[in-house]
Scaffold this motif. Structure first.
Motif, short mmCIF file in Angstrom:
data_model
loop_
_atom_site.label_atom_id
_atom_site.label_comp_id
_atom_site.label_asym_id
_atom_site.label_seq_id
_atom_site.Cartn_x
_atom_site.Cartn_y
_atom_site.Cartn_z
N ALA A 172 0.84 -1.19 0.00
CA ALA A 172 0.00 0.00 0.00
C ALA A 172 0.88 1.25 0.00
CB ALA A 172 -0.91 0.00 1.23
N ALA A 173 0.38 2.30 -0.65
CA ALA A 173 1.15 3.54 -0.73
C ALA A 173 1.44 4.12 0.65
CB ALA A 173 0.40 4.56 -1.59
N SER A 174 0.53 3.87 1.62
CA SER A 174 0.73 4.42 2.96
C SER A 174 1.82 3.70 3.73
CB SER A 174 -0.58 4.39 3.74
OG SER A 174 -1.17 3.12 3.69
N LEU A 175 2.47 2.69 3.13
CA LEU A 175 3.66 2.12 3.77
C LEU A 175 4.72 3.19 3.97
CD1 LEU A 175 5.14 -0.50 4.71
CD2 LEU A 175 6.05 -0.67 2.39
N CYS A 176 4.76 4.15 3.05
CA CYS A 176 5.71 5.26 3.19
C CYS A 176 5.42 6.08 4.45
CB CYS A 176 5.66 6.16 1.96
SG CYS A 176 6.11 5.35 0.41
N CYS B 197 8.33 7.00 10.08
CA CYS B 197 8.28 7.19 11.53
C CYS B 197 9.36 6.41 12.27
CB CYS B 197 6.91 6.74 12.07
SG CYS B 197 5.53 7.72 11.45
N PHE B 198 10.13 5.55 11.56
CA PHE B 198 11.04 4.65 12.27
C PHE B 198 12.44 4.68 11.67
CE2 PHE B 198 6.77 2.67 12.57
CZ PHE B 198 6.59 2.91 13.94
N GLU C 283 14.58 4.03 5.65
CA GLU C 283 14.61 5.04 4.60
C GLU C 283 13.98 4.51 3.32
OE1 GLU C 283 17.04 4.29 6.60
OE2 GLU C 283 17.24 6.16 7.76
N GLU C 284 14.16 3.21 3.05
CA GLU C 284 13.44 2.54 1.98
C GLU C 284 12.24 1.83 2.60
OE1 GLU C 284 16.01 -0.06 -0.08
OE2 GLU C 284 17.42 1.51 -0.68
N LEU D 6 10.80 -2.07 5.98
CA LEU D 6 9.92 -2.25 7.14
C LEU D 6 9.30 -3.65 7.13
CD1 LEU D 6 8.81 -0.52 9.51
CD2 LEU D 6 6.87 0.05 8.07
N ILE D 7 9.24 -4.30 5.97
CA ILE D 7 8.55 -5.59 5.83
C ILE D 7 9.50 -6.73 6.19
CG2 ILE D 7 7.33 -7.12 4.24
CD1 ILE D 7 6.72 -4.67 2.53
N VAL D 8 9.07 -7.59 7.09
CA VAL D 8 9.79 -8.82 7.42
C VAL D 8 9.13 -9.96 6.66
CG1 VAL D 8 10.43 -10.44 9.25
CG2 VAL D 8 10.42 -7.98 9.71
N ASP D 9 9.92 -10.61 5.81
CA ASP D 9 9.38 -11.66 4.94
C ASP D 9 9.23 -12.95 5.75
OD1 ASP D 9 8.64 -13.31 2.94
OD2 ASP D 9 10.54 -13.24 1.85
#
Length: 890
Positions: free
Chosen positions: A526-530, A535-536, A540-541, A545-548
């Motif tokens: 989702a675009a709101s992942l940005c 916030c963390f 920066e990319e 934030l995603i853990v597979d």
């Protein structure tokens, strides 16, 4: 409606405020029930005029929905719900905004006092007398709230003017705003920081803790199972935790509902307010549209297959599944593939008709309802279809007897009602709380799991308005004072709701990002992942934030889903072979218990993957449904028909002028029989290209045969016998006799010669080598002996590649050079037949060998394309030393 408004009946003893809702207003004012007239049905007769008339003629259903939505927006933009509240005189009459707004107002006037039911309640409230209300309503709302429409604001102001405000209104409004904007996360946590900074322009980064986690999974099913597992773990870890303190946030729409319902039911966890799914399908509309599509000259096979599975068909569901799959595979005649009664046979006969006159079609359609199911469960649908058929027949009978059928106009009249999401399911006290994207939260939760965090959701992307552009909406606001919802305003409101959904969490937020949609296509987050990532620290990319969860590096605090479909796993430890304990060559047997014959294509599959061969033998290979396309098999079938018609056995070679003259009509007949979808107008360019390519290839083939002095002895000859100790069968495209009496078996390939040449030179050929072995067993077969195959003479083999006009010949040498003919002197099947012999011995002993990637790569270098690996992800997963995962092709 009234998302942010709270109201309290005066004098009532309630523990708290209650929402101001339409049912509350209707009860308080004793409003009569809405009229039976459907607003949508009343609108449609007026849509044949105005700027959308052309669209309505082509797509009436879609156009009606768009216009109705735009008219509702105009209505809600007024304070009176009367069309005279909008003055368009300040708009330029030559501009699109004026034309569309004026047309909508004309529609409104044409409908008289009729309004959508929910808006009729609001107008009745505004126009009621003060003493009409049973119990005064004291409204508490935020006057600075910009999300309310003009009519909602007018209703609130009307209630305030009639019933006044509580004495402590300032404190009540302050409490309302505080409750609405409260961050429930504990101070100092990553969750609290995310809640406060999500939409803040001055957001700064902090270190993320376990209160905010984002995980990647394959698809919706995997997400649902992991979410259910996590909910179980949370309940086990926190004895004071109630299921109602766990929240699920789902994307809008029905996609996630069945997966979530099934996963949480298996986990024994009830769900509160889960959307109830979808209304019943419009079976009558679907059936009528599919029947009309199947009767067209260019009937697509998917329409036929879909029709055969409908519940209205006069056969059981299992028979429908069998028939539809057979239709997709091109099997026939279908009437011989399943036990059918008189109505079943008659329906299949009706679908085989290809009427061209309107009255002929009317006669066919009149008999359709009598051929459908008599099951009581679909009786209403059959009756609805009969009514629609009667209306359609009336239109057809009104045309002259010799009139041709206007197919596009007829099908545009058949509207299939869309299945719509029902209201939320029952609200339960001690159950996991379900909320949907775009819906404000009802109550705070301790733990929230957000599923389906993919492109187009959270928040849902507002589409471009087909009636008004954003620039026109702004122009209308300035000129007319009418505030219509713009894309920017809609997105802003949805973002605010998303923020409030996250703010209602007190302990943990777990976000699941699917990699693929239900069809298996890759998805972006989702675009709101940005917004989350900014916030963390270390994000920066945003994708960082995603853990597979598909690999070994997943978070051990979160359980992995139990064996869900397509869940990406670490590479399998594939054994060398599987011992299945029985003769695998005898899986397919005829009625007398004899082993069924193998074909060259089945053995070619065995050469690459015994597992793919086994799945095919068992009838459980993947069978994808997809629209017809101009693939290699279709092109090959059409070319074979052309070659057979233009070069019949025993005849002299046709002249090139004859080929050029006859081919268009022959191709049209072949398309009608083998690929009727190509007759449709969108395929005109492809038909012309095929005609040009076939003409070129067949003229080149004619010149090559003339130069060789070859005579065509037969086409599509059936061969049978035994090869490598097992029964085999196949059809030879062509058999030629050369001037020296030698025979050549030819297989036409609609491709170039490069890969086939490499395969023959490296000894990996299967097809023509098997044909040669079978042809040498033709002695005693009268049909083949009359064609010149006696089984005693030497037989050469060849591939004719049509794309470059090449004949790859093995086993014979022309007495002179012939353009396009290449001699292959290698033992063209040595490697392939040796490997097949090994695999067949293993299969007879019950062993299924599993290949290595290195071996398949060596075969590919020799010209063997591993098509068998593409038949199912299961096949490629059981290749040794693969080191490959599902995400390699994302």
């Amino acid at each position: 409606m009234f998302e942010t408004v709270r109201a309290r009946p005066a004098g009532a003893i309630l523990p708290g405020d209650v929402p101001l809702t339409l049912p509350l207003l209707a009860r308080s004012y004793l409003l009569p029930p809405a009229p039976d007239t459907s607003f949508t049905d009343a609108l449609r007769p007026h849509l044949g005029f105005g700027p959308w008339a052309g669209s309505f003629a082509v797509a009436p259903g879609e156009t009606a929905r768009v216009v109705e939505r735009a008219l509702r927006d105009v209505m809600m933009g007024t304070a009176t719900l009367r069309p005279d509240a909008v003055d368009v005189r300040a708009l330029d009459p030559q501009r699109r905004a004026h034309r569309h707004l004026s047309a909508l107002l004309d529609l409104w006037n044409a409908l008289g006092d009729l309004l959508p039911p929910e808006l009729a309640i609001l107008r009745a409230v505004i126009e009621a007398r003060a003493d009409d209300i049973l119990d005064p309503l004291h409204v508490i709302h935020d006057p600075q709230d910009t999300s309310l429409s003009a009519i909602e604001t007018a209703v609130i102001e009307t209630l305030i003017a009639r019933h006044g405000l509580p004495a402590d209104i300032a404190n009540r409004r302050a409490a309302l705003r505080a409750a609405r904007d409260a961050c429930h996360g504990a101070p100092g946590t990553a969750l609290r920081h995310l809640q406060a900074a999500l939409l803040s322009p001055q957001a700064h980064r902090v270190t993320r803790d376990q209160g905010v986690r984002v995980f990647g999974l394959r698809d919706a099913e995997a997400e649902a199972h992991v979410a259910a597992s996590l909910a179980q773990r949370l309940l086990d870890a926190e004895p004071d935790l109630s299921p109602s303190c766990i929240g699920l946030l789902l994307p809008s729409g029905p996609t996630y509902v069945p997966f979530v319902r099934e996963a949480f039911a298996r986990a024994g966890l009830p769900l509160s307010a889960l959307p109830a799914g979808q209304d019943a399908r419009d079976l009558a509309g679907e059936c009528l549209l599919h029947v009309l599509t199947c009767l067209r000259p260019s009937a697509p096979v998917m329409a036929r297959a879909s029709l055969l599975r409908l519940a209205l068909m006069p056969w059981p569901a299992e028979v429908g599944r069998r028939l539809s799959q057979a239709a997709m595979e091109g099997a026939g005649p279908l009437s011989r593939l399943a036990p059918l009664d008189r109505r079943g046979h008659a329906l299949l006969a009706l679908l085989a008709e290809r009427p061209t006159r309107a009255h002929d079609l009317a006669q066919l359609m009149e008999g359709l309802p009598r051929l459908l199911s008599t099951d009581a469960e679909v009786a209403e649908d059959v009756a609805e279809l009969a009514q629609r058929v009667s209306e359609l027949v009336g239109i057809l009978r009104a045309a002259p007897p010799a009139a041709e059928i206007a197919w596009d106009e007829l099908t545009s009249r058949i509207e299939v009602a869309e299945a719509k999401a029902e209201a939320d399911g029952p609200a339960l006290l001690d159950a996991v709380t379900v909320c949907v994207d775009g819906t404000p939260p009802d109550r705070p939760v301790r733990h929230l799991m957000l599923l389906g965090f993919a492109e187009g959701a959270f928040p849902a992307s507002p589409g471009i308005g087909p009636v008004f552009l954003d620039s026109e909406i702004e122009l209308i606001r300035k000129a007319c004072g009418l505030v219509l919802p713009s894309r920017q305003a809609t997105l802003s409101r949805r973002l605010d709701i998303f923020r409030r959904q996250l703010m209602a969490v007190s302990h943990s937020l777990t976000v699941f990002v699917p990699y693929r949609d239900p069809a298996g296509a890759p998805l972006a987050p989702a675009a709101s992942l940005c917004l989350l990532a900014r916030c963390f620290n270390g994000c920066e990319e945003p994708e960082r934030l995603i853990v597979d969860l598909s690999g070994d590096g997943g978070d051990e605090a979160l359980p992995r889903a139990p064996e869900t479909k397509g869940l990406p796993l670490a590479p399998l430890a594939v054994p060398t072979a599987l011992d299945l304990g029985r003769n695998l060559l005898r899986l397919r047997q005829d009625g007398e218990g004899h082993m069924r014959s193998q074909s060259p294509s089945r053995l070619d599959r065995l050469l690459v993957s015994p597992l793919a061969w086994l799945l095919n033998e068992l009838g459980i290979a993947a069978r994808a449904w997809e629209p017809e396309g101009l693939d290699v098999l279709t092109i090959g079938s059409l070319f074979h028909r052309m070659a057979e018609e233009l070069f019949p056995a025993g005849n002299a070679l046709p002249e090139e002028a004859e080929i050029e003259t006859r081919l268009p009509a022959l191709l049209a007949d072949a398309v009608r029989d083998l690929a009727p979808f190509l007759m449709a107008a969108p395929w005109m360019v492809e038909r012309r290209r095929l005609a040009a390519e076939f003409t070129t290839a067949l003229m080149a083939w004619r010149r090559m045969l003339a130069a060789l002095g070859a005579q065509v002895l037969g086409n599509e000859l059936p061969l049978g016998g035994e090869v490598l100790g097992i029964p085999c069968r196949g059809f030879v495209d062509s058999v030629l006799r050369l001037p020296d009496g030698g025979l050549v078996i030819v297989d036409h390939k609609t491709s170039g010669a490069a890969a086939r040449r490499r395969r023959m030179e490296n000894g990996w050929d299967v097809q023509v080598e098997i044909y040669r072995a079978l042809a040498q067993q033709s002695a005693g077969n009268p049909e083949l002996e009359t064609k010149g195959l006696t089984g005693s003479q030497p037989i050469a083999v060849a591939y004719h590649t049509t794309r470059d006009g090449t004949l790859l010949l093995h086993g014979s040498a022309p007495t002179h050079t012939v353009p396009g003919v290449e001699m292959i002197d290698a033992d063209i099947g040595a490697e392939a037949l040796a490997r097949l012999a090994t695999e067949l011995r293993a299969l007879a002993g019950g062993h299924l060998n599993l290949p290595e990637w290195s071996m398949l790569e060596d075969m590919a270098k020799g010209g063997v394309k591993p098509y068998a690996l593409e038949e199912s992800p299961l096949v490629s997963a059981f290749v040794r030393n693969s080191g490959r995962t599902d995400r390699d092709d994302a």
